[in-house]
Motif scaffolding. Structure first.
Motif, PDB file in Angstrom:
ATOM      1  N   ALA A  15     -29.198  -1.883   5.855  1.00 16.86           N
ATOM      2  CA  ALA A  15     -28.402  -3.009   5.356  1.00 16.86           C
ATOM      3  C   ALA A  15     -27.836  -2.723   3.978  1.00 16.86           C
ATOM      4  CB  ALA A  15     -29.270  -4.266   5.322  1.00 16.86           C
ATOM      5  N   SER A  16     -28.616  -2.059   3.136  1.00 19.29           N
ATOM      6  CA  SER A  16     -28.164  -1.774   1.771  1.00 19.29           C
ATOM      7  C   SER A  16     -26.914  -0.907   1.767  1.00 19.29           C
ATOM      8  CB  SER A  16     -29.285  -1.092   0.980  1.00 19.29           C
ATOM      9  OG  SER A  16     -29.704   0.103   1.627  1.00 19.29           O
ATOM     10  N   GLU A  17     -26.817   0.028   2.712  1.00 16.12           N
ATOM     11  CA  GLU A  17     -25.642   0.897   2.798  1.00 16.12           C
ATOM     12  C   GLU A  17     -24.413   0.075   3.165  1.00 16.12           C
ATOM     13  OE1 GLU A  17     -26.398   4.011   5.568  1.00 16.12           O
ATOM     14  OE2 GLU A  17     -28.189   4.739   4.540  1.00 16.12           O
ATOM     15  N   PHE A  18     -24.600  -0.844   4.102  1.00 20.21           N
ATOM     16  CA  PHE A  18     -23.485  -1.690   4.524  1.00 20.21           C
ATOM     17  C   PHE A  18     -23.024  -2.598   3.386  1.00 20.21           C
ATOM     18  CE2 PHE A  18     -22.301  -5.960   6.031  1.00 20.21           C
ATOM     19  CZ  PHE A  18     -21.095  -5.656   6.645  1.00 20.21           C
ATOM     20  N   LEU A  19     -23.974  -3.188   2.666  1.00 20.01           N
ATOM     21  CA  LEU A  19     -23.633  -4.112   1.584  1.00 20.01           C
ATOM     22  C   LEU A  19     -22.899  -3.421   0.450  1.00 20.01           C
ATOM     23  CD1 LEU A  19     -26.870  -6.287   1.447  1.00 20.01           C
ATOM     24  CD2 LEU A  19     -24.593  -6.990   2.253  1.00 20.01           C
TER      25      LEU A  19
ATOM     26  N   GLY B 294     -36.274  -2.080   5.158  1.00 21.61           N
ATOM     27  CA  GLY B 294     -35.829  -2.853   4.007  1.00 21.61           C
ATOM     28  C   GLY B 294     -35.365  -4.227   4.446  1.00 21.61           C
ATOM     29  N   LEU B 295     -34.147  -4.583   4.103  1.00 24.13           N
ATOM     30  CA  LEU B 295     -33.580  -5.876   4.490  1.00 24.13           C
ATOM     31  C   LEU B 295     -33.347  -5.908   5.992  1.00 24.13           C
ATOM     32  CD1 LEU B 295     -32.524  -8.429   2.885  1.00 24.13           C
ATOM     33  CD2 LEU B 295     -30.244  -7.444   3.151  1.00 24.13           C
ATOM     34  N   ASN B 296     -33.980  -6.862   6.704  1.00 22.18           N
ATOM     35  CA  ASN B 296     -33.805  -6.887   8.159  1.00 22.18           C
ATOM     36  C   ASN B 296     -32.494  -7.571   8.556  1.00 22.18           C
ATOM     37  OD1 ASN B 296     -34.157  -9.748   8.442  1.00 22.18           O
ATOM     38  ND2 ASN B 296     -36.378  -9.481   8.390  1.00 22.18           N
ATOM     39  N   GLY B 297     -32.213  -7.538   9.857  1.00 18.23           N
ATOM     40  CA  GLY B 297     -30.941  -8.052  10.338  1.00 18.23           C
ATOM     41  C   GLY B 297     -30.708  -9.528  10.080  1.00 18.23           C
ATOM     42  N   LEU B 298     -31.740 -10.351  10.250  1.00 22.01           N
ATOM     43  CA  LEU B 298     -31.591 -11.785  10.031  1.00 22.01           C
ATOM     44  C   LEU B 298     -31.351 -12.117   8.564  1.00 22.01           C
ATOM     45  CD1 LEU B 298     -34.365 -13.071  12.458  1.00 22.01           C
ATOM     46  CD2 LEU B 298     -31.894 -13.206  12.806  1.00 22.01           C
ATOM     47  N   ASP B 299     -31.983 -11.345   7.676  1.00 22.03           N
ATOM     48  CA  ASP B 299     -31.751 -11.566   6.243  1.00 22.03           C
ATOM     49  C   ASP B 299     -30.353 -11.090   5.831  1.00 22.03           C
ATOM     50  OD1 ASP B 299     -34.222 -12.719   5.781  1.00 22.03           O
ATOM     51  OD2 ASP B 299     -35.197 -10.801   5.366  1.00 22.03           O
ATOM     52  N   LEU B 300     -29.924  -9.991   6.440  1.00 18.82           N
ATOM     53  CA  LEU B 300     -28.565  -9.517   6.163  1.00 18.82           C
ATOM     54  C   LEU B 300     -27.543 -10.538   6.641  1.00 18.82           C
ATOM     55  CD1 LEU B 300     -26.488  -7.436   5.267  1.00 18.82           C
ATOM     56  CD2 LEU B 300     -26.808  -6.245   7.450  1.00 18.82           C
ATOM     57  N   GLN B 301     -27.833 -11.171   7.769  1.00 15.46           N
ATOM     58  CA  GLN B 301     -26.936 -12.197   8.293  1.00 15.46           C
ATOM     59  C   GLN B 301     -26.685 -13.302   7.267  1.00 15.46           C
ATOM     60  OE1 GLN B 301     -28.514 -14.643  11.451  1.00 15.46           O
ATOM     61  NE2 GLN B 301     -26.492 -15.136  12.269  1.00 15.46           N
TER      62      GLN B 301
ATOM     63  N   ARG C  11     -19.104 -12.852   3.385  1.00  9.74           N
ATOM     64  CA  ARG C  11     -18.056 -12.303   4.271  1.00  9.74           C
ATOM     65  C   ARG C  11     -17.903 -13.232   5.472  1.00  9.74           C
ATOM     66  NH1 ARG C  11     -19.040  -5.754   3.533  1.00  9.74           N
ATOM     67  NH2 ARG C  11     -20.377  -5.921   1.702  1.00  9.74           N
ATOM     68  N   THR C  12     -17.477 -14.436   5.181  1.00  7.05           N
ATOM     69  CA  THR C  12     -17.440 -15.483   6.206  1.00  7.05           C
ATOM     70  C   THR C  12     -16.514 -15.166   7.372  1.00  7.05           C
ATOM     71  OG1 THR C  12     -15.742 -16.636   4.909  1.00  7.05           O
ATOM     72  CG2 THR C  12     -18.024 -17.285   4.550  1.00  7.05           C
ATOM     73  N   GLU C  13     -15.572 -14.249   7.159  1.00  7.66           N
ATOM     74  CA  GLU C  13     -14.613 -13.915   8.221  1.00  7.66           C
ATOM     75  C   GLU C  13     -15.154 -12.863   9.182  1.00  7.66           C
ATOM     76  OE1 GLU C  13     -14.611 -10.523   5.714  1.00  7.66           O
ATOM     77  OE2 GLU C  13     -14.606 -12.648   5.208  1.00  7.66           O
ATOM     78  N   MET C  14     -16.405 -12.416   8.998  1.00  3.63           N
ATOM     79  CA  MET C  14     -16.955 -11.322   9.793  1.00  3.63           C
ATOM     80  C   MET C  14     -18.030 -11.814  10.769  1.00  3.63           C
ATOM     81  SD  MET C  14     -18.817  -7.788   8.533  1.00  3.63           S
ATOM     82  CE  MET C  14     -17.366  -7.221   7.640  1.00  3.63           C
ATOM     83  N   PRO C  15     -17.687 -11.992  12.043  1.00  2.16           N
ATOM     84  CA  PRO C  15     -18.684 -12.392  13.046  1.00  2.16           C
ATOM     85  C   PRO C  15     -19.731 -11.296  13.256  1.00  2.16           C
ATOM     86  CG  PRO C  15     -16.453 -12.789  13.835  1.00  2.16           C
ATOM     87  CD  PRO C  15     -16.342 -11.922  12.622  1.00  2.16           C
ATOM     88  N   ILE C  16     -20.929 -11.705  13.663  1.00  2.60           N
ATOM     89  CA  ILE C  16     -22.033 -10.771  13.875  1.00  2.60           C
ATOM     90  C   ILE C  16     -22.477 -10.779  15.325  1.00  2.60           C
ATOM     91  CG2 ILE C  16     -24.446 -10.270  13.307  1.00  2.60           C
ATOM     92  CD1 ILE C  16     -23.947 -11.367  10.530  1.00  2.60           C
ATOM     93  N   ILE C  17     -22.655  -9.591  15.868  1.00  3.55           N
ATOM     94  CA  ILE C  17     -23.219  -9.403  17.205  1.00  3.55           C
ATOM     95  C   ILE C  17     -24.579  -8.731  17.015  1.00  3.55           C
ATOM     96  CG2 ILE C  17     -22.956  -8.286  19.454  1.00  3.55           C
ATOM     97  CD1 ILE C  17     -19.879  -8.236  18.807  1.00  3.55           C
ATOM     98  N   PHE C  18     -25.647  -9.442  17.335  1.00  2.00           N
ATOM     99  CA  PHE C  18     -26.984  -8.865  17.197  1.00  2.00           C
ATOM    100  C   PHE C  18     -27.340  -8.042  18.426  1.00  2.00           C
ATOM    101  CE2 PHE C  18     -27.826 -12.082  13.889  1.00  2.00           C
ATOM    102  CZ  PHE C  18     -28.526 -11.301  12.983  1.00  2.00           C
ATOM    103  N   ILE C  19     -28.023  -6.929  18.173  1.00  2.00           N
ATOM    104  CA  ILE C  19     -28.597  -6.140  19.257  1.00  2.00           C
ATOM    105  C   ILE C  19     -30.059  -5.876  18.911  1.00  2.00           C
ATOM    106  CG2 ILE C  19     -26.432  -5.056  19.981  1.00  2.00           C
ATOM    107  CD1 ILE C  19     -27.222  -2.572  18.387  1.00  2.00           C
TER     108      ILE C  19
END
Length: 214
Positions: free
Chosen positions: A38-42, A61-68, A75-83
């Motif tokens: 997540a840190s790399e993406f942020l 580190g930061l899990n997917g739900l926390d990154l969400q 980044r409100t314009e960016m939808p998330i698809i969880f896998i």
């Protein structure tokens, strides 16, 4: 924006998953960007291009739900698809309530994922379009004088020129002159257009948009 290649971000700590998704995304004509954490993406600056995020729930580190949570704020314009390989009902409910586009449990078919990506990118395109429209309106509104902003707020609220003039302490002729300049600067073809613009800008009372002036 409409001609830019959509970007599909992938955040997953499994290199094999990143590589397979990168190939799938590229084959569809989209631009893939993959990250292991997540840190790399942020650290990646926000883009003004239709985009979505394919996100693994379990990350170092930061899990997917926390990154969400951060994406939903920044980044409100960016939808998330969880896998995920081990999703459960509470986890799925939490993600969907927080605004996730989709929650897919591995293994899932390419067609299911691609359909989710297409829907997410369309949502992103619409959101960015609205954001650009609001920014354009704010830029035009900023070009108005204080008095013109007052006149716009009152006219958009449905008050006739005579009443606007009475409230602002100016003549009806002066109101008409201000209104004409407002219509021109805001690029409004009609009062109905001006009303819609005021609604999007959330204008209310004239006293809230400018201090009284001559």
């Amino acid at each position: 924006m409409s001609q830019a290649t959509p970007i599909v971000f992938v955040v997953d700590d499994d290199v094999s998953v990143r590589e397979s998704l990168e190939m799938l995304i590229r084959c569809e004509g989209w631009q893939p960007e993959t990250y292991a954490a997540a840190s790399e993406f942020l650290a990646r600056p926000r883009v003004q291009t239709p985009s979505c995020l394919i996100l693994d729930v379990s990350l170092p580190g930061l899990n997917g739900l926390d990154l969400q949570k951060q994406v939903a704020t920044e980044r409100t314009e960016m939808p998330i698809i969880f896998i995920t390989g081990h999703g459960d009902v509470p986890m799925t409910v939490r993600a969907m309530k927080a605004g996730a586009q989709e929650f897919l449990t591995k293994p899932f078919s390419d067609d299911v994922l691609l359909a989710a990506i297409r829907q997410a990118l369309e949502r992103s395109r619409i959101a960015l379009g609205r954001e650009m429209e609001i920014q354009s309106l704010k830029h035009r509104f900023a070009s108005l004088t204080g008095r013109e902003r007052q006149v716009m707020a009152l006219v958009a609220s449905g008050k006739p020129n005579k009443v606007v003039g009475s409230e602002l302490g100016i003549s009806e002729i002066t109101v008409k002159a201000h209104r004409g300049r407002v219509m021109e600067k805001m690029n409004a073809d009609s009062i109905a257009d001006l009303v819609k613009m005021a609604g999007k800008l959330r204008l209310t009372r004239a006293s809230e948009v400018a201090a009284p002036m001559a």
